[in-house]
Design a protein around this motif. Structure first.
Motif, PDB file in Angstrom:
ATOM      1  N   CYS A  36       0.829  -1.208   0.000  1.00 63.83           N
ATOM      2  CA  CYS A  36       0.000   0.000   0.000  1.00 63.83           C
ATOM      3  C   CYS A  36       0.864   1.259   0.000  1.00 63.83           C
ATOM      4  N   VAL A  37       1.894   1.278   0.833  1.00 62.08           N
ATOM      5  CA  VAL A  37       2.784   2.443   0.886  1.00 62.08           C
ATOM      6  C   VAL A  37       3.504   2.620  -0.444  1.00 62.08           C
ATOM      7  N   LYS A  38       3.965   1.519  -1.031  1.00 56.97           N
ATOM      8  CA  LYS A  38       4.669   1.615  -2.318  1.00 56.97           C
ATOM      9  C   LYS A  38       3.756   2.178  -3.406  1.00 56.97           C
ATOM     10  N   ALA A 104      -5.433   0.021   4.741  1.00 53.31           N
ATOM     11  CA  ALA A 104      -4.098  -0.491   4.451  1.00 53.31           C
ATOM     12  C   ALA A 104      -4.107  -1.996   4.229  1.00 53.31           C
ATOM     13  N   ASP A 105      -5.199  -2.515   3.654  1.00 52.61           N
ATOM     14  CA  ASP A 105      -5.304  -3.965   3.444  1.00 52.61           C
ATOM     15  C   ASP A 105      -5.145  -4.363   1.982  1.00 52.61           C
ATOM     16  N   ASP A 106      -4.759  -3.419   1.131  1.00 49.55           N
ATOM     17  CA  ASP A 106      -4.532  -3.633  -0.299  1.00 49.55           C
ATOM     18  C   ASP A 106      -5.825  -3.950  -1.055  1.00 49.55           C
ATOM     19  N   SER A 107      -6.970  -3.512  -0.538  1.00 47.84           N
ATOM     20  CA  SER A 107      -8.224  -3.698  -1.263  1.00 47.84           C
ATOM     21  C   SER A 107      -8.528  -2.506  -2.168  1.00 47.84           C
ATOM     22  N   TYR A 108      -7.933  -1.349  -1.869  1.00 50.39           N
ATOM     23  CA  TYR A 108      -8.149  -0.149  -2.680  1.00 50.39           C
ATOM     24  C   TYR A 108      -6.899   0.139  -3.511  1.00 50.39           C
ATOM     25  N   LEU A 214     -12.693  -2.227  -5.997  1.00 50.84           N
ATOM     26  CA  LEU A 214     -12.428  -2.941  -4.753  1.00 50.84           C
ATOM     27  C   LEU A 214     -11.919  -4.330  -5.105  1.00 50.84           C
ATOM     28  N   ALA A 215     -10.772  -4.674  -4.515  1.00 48.41           N
ATOM     29  CA  ALA A 215     -10.166  -5.988  -4.733  1.00 48.41           C
ATOM     30  C   ALA A 215     -10.171  -6.763  -3.418  1.00 48.41           C
ATOM     31  N   PRO A 216     -10.054  -8.074  -3.480  1.00 50.46           N
ATOM     32  CA  PRO A 216      -9.936  -8.838  -2.226  1.00 50.46           C
ATOM     33  C   PRO A 216      -8.712  -8.369  -1.453  1.00 50.46           C
ATOM     34  N   ASP A 217      -8.861  -8.206  -0.152  1.00 48.09           N
ATOM     35  CA  ASP A 217      -7.706  -7.729   0.619  1.00 48.09           C
ATOM     36  C   ASP A 217      -6.653  -8.827   0.700  1.00 48.09           C
TER      37      ASP A 217
END
Length: 397
Positions: A36-38, A104-108, A214-217
């Motif tokens: 997420c930060v990257k 911060a779960d990589d879903s967005y 929206l993607a799966p986290d």
């Protein structure tokens, strides 16, 4: 030269101005915080934006803070627990005039935030993502949330607050910092998402919407969200800030239906098909009038309380009520109604006394006694409500 350096060192330095802060609440997100930060850092760099990535950590014990810090994000600790508490801490610490928040779960997709930025630059004050327009990948949202929870709560939000938002609870949204700070947000839990939209609508902010995905986290553990508990907290918050829908409209419908029943049944029994409605139905009709009038009173008092405490603005309906209502009118009107009820009760007593205090026909008696009781109760309630309004009008210290 040395003296010049010494003089320059005494001049306070200003931090460079930042346009955008990307805020992520974090609680044990070591599995996904790096990606997420990257993505967020690459978005700022690729679009030549002056910005920062801010991690509002809510007490992680899995090394999330160290991972984010090593990748160049600014990490702040928020000791108060809760999704809303973490975001409020992040918003307060943000240096950018514009803020985009996301989990911060990589879903967005933090690499596709330009629609939010452009809409904010165009004058929007709160820009909501709409996952139903942008696309929800398979397995990204539980069926209960996708087909029931989100649509129902979003419909309730549009109905209650008149805001054209199709996805009331999207976690990816952008806003102007000063606009959101003046709303006085305070919900520490998941209902913070609803509070932001509700108060923005009540305050009259420019609320807009852009498609997002929206993607799966990417986590192996269960999400922090609890379906029924958090769904109820969202609904409870929306009802609390909508006294017209919680109190006034149901109360008017109930009192209106009850009043029709009282008026019809006070004259005698009414037949509807094979059923004959008599004094027992009259009693329940009177109960409906009482309950409905109490709900309306609660709604008026709740609206007045909210306006007095800055929870929302006074609308045209409240302005009309203020022009018409005075405590004296309420007391005199309620007093007249109560006296009418007592007069009816007195006529019954006189009739009973005139008959030598003998037995009366119950049905005939109750057709007068129930309206007498109802009028007396409504009158006393109007008087007490009027004085409560006067109490709310007293100046605050």
């Amino acid at each position: 030269m040395t003296a010049l350096r010494k003089f320059a060192s005494t001049i306070p330095t200003r931090e460079p101005e930042i346009e955008l802060t990307i805020v992520m609440p974090c609680l044990n997100e070591a599995e996904t915080i790096a990606v997420c930060v990257k993505k967020a850092t690459a978005f700022l760099r690729d679009n030549d934006l002056s910005g920062e990535v801010l991690i509002a950590d809510n007490g992680s014990i899995d090394g999330s803070q160290q991972i984010a810090n090593a990748l160049g994000a600014r990490v702040i600790g928020v000791p108060k627990k809760g999704y809303g508490a973490a975001l409020m801490g992040g918003i307060a610490a943000a240096r950018g005039s514009l803020i985009i928040m996301g989990d911060a779960d990589d879903s967005y997709d933090f690499g596709s935030l330009m629609p939010f930025v452009e809409t904010l630059r165009d004058g929007g004050e709160l820009v909501m993502g709409n996952r139903f327009q942008g696309g929800i990948e398979r397995g990204a949202m539980p069926p209960l949330h996708r087909w029931l929870g989100n649509p129902v709560l979003s419909f309730v939000g549009r109905l209650f607050y008149g805001t054209p938002i199709g996805d009331f609870h999207c976690g990816l949204r952008g806003f102007r910092k000063h606009s959101i700070e003046r709303l006085g947000l305070s919900a520490s839990g998941m209902e913070f998402a609803s509070e932001m939209v509700v108060k923005a609508a009540l305050e009259g902010l420019d609320v807009r919407e852009v498609p997002t995905t929206l993607a799966p986290d990417g986590r192996s553990r269960a999400p922090h969200l609890r379906t029924w508990r958090d769904g109820w907290r969202h609904l409870r918050f929306m009802l609390t800030y909508a006294p017209k829908w919680l109190f006034v409209y149901p109360g008017m419908m109930l009192a209106g239906a009850g009043a029709v029943g009282v008026a019809a049944l006070s004259l005698g029994p009414v037949s509807i098909g094979p059923a004959e409605l008599g004094v027992h139905t009259l009693l329940f009709a009177a109960m409906a009038v009482l309950l409905g009038s109490q709900l309306v009173s609660f709604g008026v008092l709740a609206r007045l309380y909210g306006v007095a405490n800055g929870m929302w603005r006074a609308g045209p309906g409240m302005a009309l009520f203020r022009r018409w209502f005075t405590v004296e009118r309420g007391v005199f009107g309620g007093g007249g109604l109560a006296l009418a009820g007592l007069a009816l009760a007195g006529s019954l007593f006189a009739r009973w006394a005139g008959g030598g205090y003998g037995a009366e026909q119950p049905a005939v008696l109750m057709r007068v006694a129930i309206p007498a009781m109802l009028a007396t109760c409504l009158g006393v309630q109007a008087i007490m409500t009027s004085f409560f309004v006067a109490l709310l009008d007293q100046p605050r210290r």
